[in-house]
Write an enzyme that holds these catalytic residues in place. Structure first.
Site, PDB file in Angstrom:
ATOM      1  N   ASP A   2       0.843  -1.276  -0.018  1.00 41.65           N
ATOM      2  CA  ASP A   2      -0.047  -0.124   0.081  1.00 41.65           C
ATOM      3  C   ASP A   2       0.965   1.372  -0.041  1.00 41.65           C
ATOM      4  OD1 ASP A   2      -2.553   1.185   0.141  1.00 41.65           O
ATOM      5  OD2 ASP A   2      -2.640   1.463   2.072  1.00 41.65           O
ATOM      6  N   SER A  61      -7.205   4.948  -0.367  1.00 43.48           N
ATOM      7  CA  SER A  61      -7.372   3.616  -1.141  1.00 43.48           C
ATOM      8  C   SER A  61      -8.986   3.046  -0.912  1.00 43.48           C
ATOM      9  CB  SER A  61      -6.558   2.796  -0.327  1.00 43.48           C
ATOM     10  OG  SER A  61      -5.035   3.049  -0.700  1.00 43.48           O
ATOM     11  N   GLN A  88      -4.977  -1.879  -7.294  1.00 47.54           N
ATOM     12  CA  GLN A  88      -5.806  -0.907  -6.267  1.00 47.54           C
ATOM     13  C   GLN A  88      -6.285   0.215  -7.074  1.00 47.54           C
ATOM     14  OE1 GLN A  88      -4.029   2.414  -3.368  1.00 47.54           O
ATOM     15  NE2 GLN A  88      -4.004   0.367  -2.241  1.00 47.54           N
TER      16      GLN A  88
END
Length: 301
Positions: free
Chosen positions: A220, A244, A294
């Site tokens: 991430d 996110s 993502q």
């Protein structure tokens, strides 16, 4: 709360702006969830985050919860997650595991992370017993060795305070291959790709699930850089709001998260205040170890 988790919660930010084994050990502590009841675990957050829990942390902790209900000989091969609400770093996170399926070859788990009575994150993970089959893989890009590249603090010289690097603990050693977005926003370059070398900044125990969870934590980081760089903006330097939205990871081959891996990412599209980012992860010897996708919320105010 486990003893490791207590140490992590009380002192992960005590090494502010630093990395090394002590900071990495505290990350390991954050991933050492407390078992409350069958299929129920509790995690904590370090106090350094003033507004919300880092997405990689909750994803890594949720994967720990799932993995602790699966036989150790079955390794995780994929996860799919949604970030539902911002996490409160001052409150514990409860992880509830649903044992969806235990098959002959595959095991499926669903995890919901809960704070203040509401779901903040959900994850589905699939585990597989090792077996042989067809093999092929993308080739790793030709990039300089990580030791030849500046450290993150060296690369961020002059931007340390703006980027919050002096106050943030850094359990991952990150080396940018190309110029980072805070540099390209000044030079006018608009690179289509973002490449960084990463590794856990110390030595991890020989626990396969832990290495996968640390990689999940790291996945991430920097991924949306490939989106921001294309538009010449960066989080704390411009009026950019981002988060996110979802996160997917596929693990292809064994690896160690405390050895260098290349994170090669790109953003193929952005629209409706959402940007898609994809990443390929390669071990130093060129082995393709994982793939990431993502979607992030990106609002330039």
């Amino acid at each position: 709360m486990t003893e490791l988790a207590k140490q992590a919660a009380s002192g992960l930010d005590a090494e502010g702006g630093r990395g090394g084994q002590r900071v990495l050990d505290r990350l390991v502590g954050l991933l050492d969830l407390e078992r409350i009841e069958e299929n129920i675990y509790r995690g904590v957050s370090p106090p350094h985050s003033p507004t919300r829990v880092f997405g990689g942390q909750v994803a890594g902790q949720a994967l720990v919860a799932a993995g602790r209900t699966v036989p150790s000989e079955r390794g995780v091969h994929s996860l799919h997650a949604y970030f539902i609400r911002p996490g409160d770093p001052k409150a514990p996170i409860i992880y509830e595991v649903d044992r969806i399926r235990d098959g002959r070859s595959f095991t499926t788990r669903r995890v919901v992370a809960i704070q203040h009575g509401k779901a903040i994150f959900s994850l589905s993970a699939s585990f597989q017993a090792a077996e042989s089959g067809v093999e092929h893989a993308e080739r790793m890009p030709d990039v300089p060795d990580p030791e030849s590249l500046p450290t993150l603090l060296e690369r961020a010289a002059g931007y340390e305070d703006s980027l919050g690097l002096r106050s943030q603990p850094r359990p991952m050693d990150v080396r940018y291959v190309n110029d980072p977005p805070w540099v390209t926003r000044e030079t006018g370059e608009r690179p289509a790709r973002n490449q960084v070398w990463m590794r856990a900044d110390g030595t991890l125990p020989d626990d396969r699930l832990l290495h996968v969870c640390v990689l999940t934590y790291a996945s991430d980081m920097t991924l949306l850089d490939s989106t921001l760089a294309r538009h010449g903006v960066y989080w704390s330097l411009d009026r950019v709001l981002g988060a996110s939205l979802d996160h997917a990871l596929w693990f292809h081959r064994p690896f160690r998260a405390d050895e260098w891996f290349l994170y090669d990412s790109a953003s193929p599209t952005a629209s409706n205040a959402r940007a898609l980012a994809t990443g390929q992860l390669f071990a130093r010897d060129g082995t393709h170890i994982a793939t990431v996708v993502q979607e992030g919320l990106i609002r330039v105010l």
